[in-house]
Design an enzyme around this catalytic site. Structure first.
Site, short mmCIF file in Angstrom:
data_model
loop_
_atom_site.label_atom_id
_atom_site.label_comp_id
_atom_site.label_asym_id
_atom_site.label_seq_id
_atom_site.Cartn_x
_atom_site.Cartn_y
_atom_site.Cartn_z
N TYR A 82 0.83 -1.21 0.00
CA TYR A 82 0.00 0.00 0.00
C TYR A 82 0.86 1.25 0.00
O TYR A 82 2.03 1.22 0.38
CB TYR A 82 -0.91 0.04 1.23
CG TYR A 82 -0.12 0.29 2.50
CD1 TYR A 82 0.03 1.57 3.01
CD2 TYR A 82 0.50 -0.76 3.16
CE1 TYR A 82 0.78 1.80 4.14
CE2 TYR A 82 1.25 -0.55 4.28
CZ TYR A 82 1.39 0.74 4.78
OH TYR A 82 2.16 0.96 5.88
N PHE A 92 2.45 9.65 3.36
CA PHE A 92 2.74 9.55 4.79
C PHE A 92 3.17 8.15 5.18
O PHE A 92 3.74 7.95 6.26
CB PHE A 92 1.57 10.03 5.66
CG PHE A 92 0.29 9.27 5.46
CD1 PHE A 92 0.06 8.06 6.08
CD2 PHE A 92 -0.69 9.79 4.64
CE1 PHE A 92 -1.11 7.37 5.90
CE2 PHE A 92 -1.89 9.11 4.45
CZ PHE A 92 -2.09 7.89 5.09
N ASP A 93 2.93 7.15 4.32
CA ASP A 93 3.35 5.79 4.64
C ASP A 93 3.29 4.94 3.37
O ASP A 93 2.41 5.15 2.52
CB ASP A 93 2.43 5.18 5.70
CG ASP A 93 3.02 3.94 6.36
OD1 ASP A 93 4.21 3.65 6.17
OD2 ASP A 93 2.27 3.26 7.09
N ILE A 110 -8.08 0.60 10.19
CA ILE A 110 -9.12 1.62 10.18
C ILE A 110 -10.35 1.12 9.42
O ILE A 110 -10.24 0.28 8.52
CB ILE A 110 -8.61 2.96 9.61
CG1 ILE A 110 -8.11 2.80 8.18
CG2 ILE A 110 -7.57 3.58 10.52
CD1 ILE A 110 -7.72 4.11 7.49
N TYR A 136 -8.79 8.06 10.92
CA TYR A 136 -8.32 8.27 12.28
C TYR A 136 -9.13 9.31 13.03
O TYR A 136 -8.77 9.71 14.13
CB TYR A 136 -6.83 8.63 12.27
CG TYR A 136 -6.01 7.46 11.78
CD1 TYR A 136 -5.73 6.39 12.62
CD2 TYR A 136 -5.55 7.41 10.48
CE1 TYR A 136 -5.01 5.29 12.18
CE2 TYR A 136 -4.82 6.31 10.02
CZ TYR A 136 -4.55 5.27 10.87
OH TYR A 136 -3.85 4.18 10.44
N PHE A 152 -5.55 5.77 -0.04
CA PHE A 152 -4.67 4.61 0.00
C PHE A 152 -4.77 3.85 -1.32
O PHE A 152 -5.87 3.52 -1.76
CB PHE A 152 -5.06 3.64 1.12
CG PHE A 152 -4.69 4.10 2.49
CD1 PHE A 152 -3.43 3.85 3.01
CD2 PHE A 152 -5.61 4.78 3.26
CE1 PHE A 152 -3.10 4.27 4.30
CE2 PHE A 152 -5.30 5.20 4.54
CZ PHE A 152 -4.04 4.94 5.06
#
Length: 160
Positions: A82, A92-93, A110, A136, A152
């Site tokens: 991902y 961010f990731d 999530i 979140y 995502f």
């Protein structure tokens, strides 16, 4: 559960209102972030190929899964690659950056991921557009600010 979420949201707004009186320059404008995210999702929902679910999750199929691929259920574990970004495109990731896919329980992430994964088959690659309340929420997490709309790109490698 819904009552709890509303309580948390009200508490967060109250804290933001109280702290913004003395630290206005230091705090991000969460109200503006929320508005930008909702506007983004509203415009995105009109794009061709975007599916909007009852919860407000939006997804688009980038690649269909294998015809005989498994579809994960809430109690399954999965292996995925991902990349997560904010609506401005900032990453961010990413499991791609580390070169290691992640393994996790479908119910252990999530809400937007939990729901979205259950539409996929092994081998599929989808893009999830996740409203803050399926991500979140009003509290944020680590480097993800409160009220963040998240995107995502998820590749379902395997249902374990």
């Amino acid at each position: 559960m819904i009552k709890y979420l509303f309580f948390i949201a009200a508490l967060a707004v109250g804290i933001l209102s109280f702290t913004s009186c003395s630290k206005e320059e230091e705090l991000p404008n969460y109200e503006e972030m929320l508005k930008e995210g909702l506007t983004y999702l509203s415009e995105n929902a009109e794009r061709e190929g975007i599916v909007v679910t009852e919860t407000g999750l939006q997804y688009e199929v980038l690649r269909e899964g294998k015809e005989d691929g498994k579809t994960p259920k809430i109690y399954d574990k999965v292996r995925c690659h991902y990349t997560g970004t904010f609506i401005d495109g900032k990453v961010f990731d990413s499991s791609y950056e580390s070169g290691n896919p992640i393994v996790f329980s479908v119910s252990g992430v999530i809400s937007g991921w939990t729901e979205g994964l259950q539409y996929m088959k092994e081998g599929a690659k989808y893009k999830f557009y996740i409203p803050y309340y399926l991500g979140y929420g009003p509290m944020g997490y680590a480097s993800i600010p409160p009220y963040s709309t998240l995107i995502f790109e998820v590749e379902l490698l395997e249902v374990l």
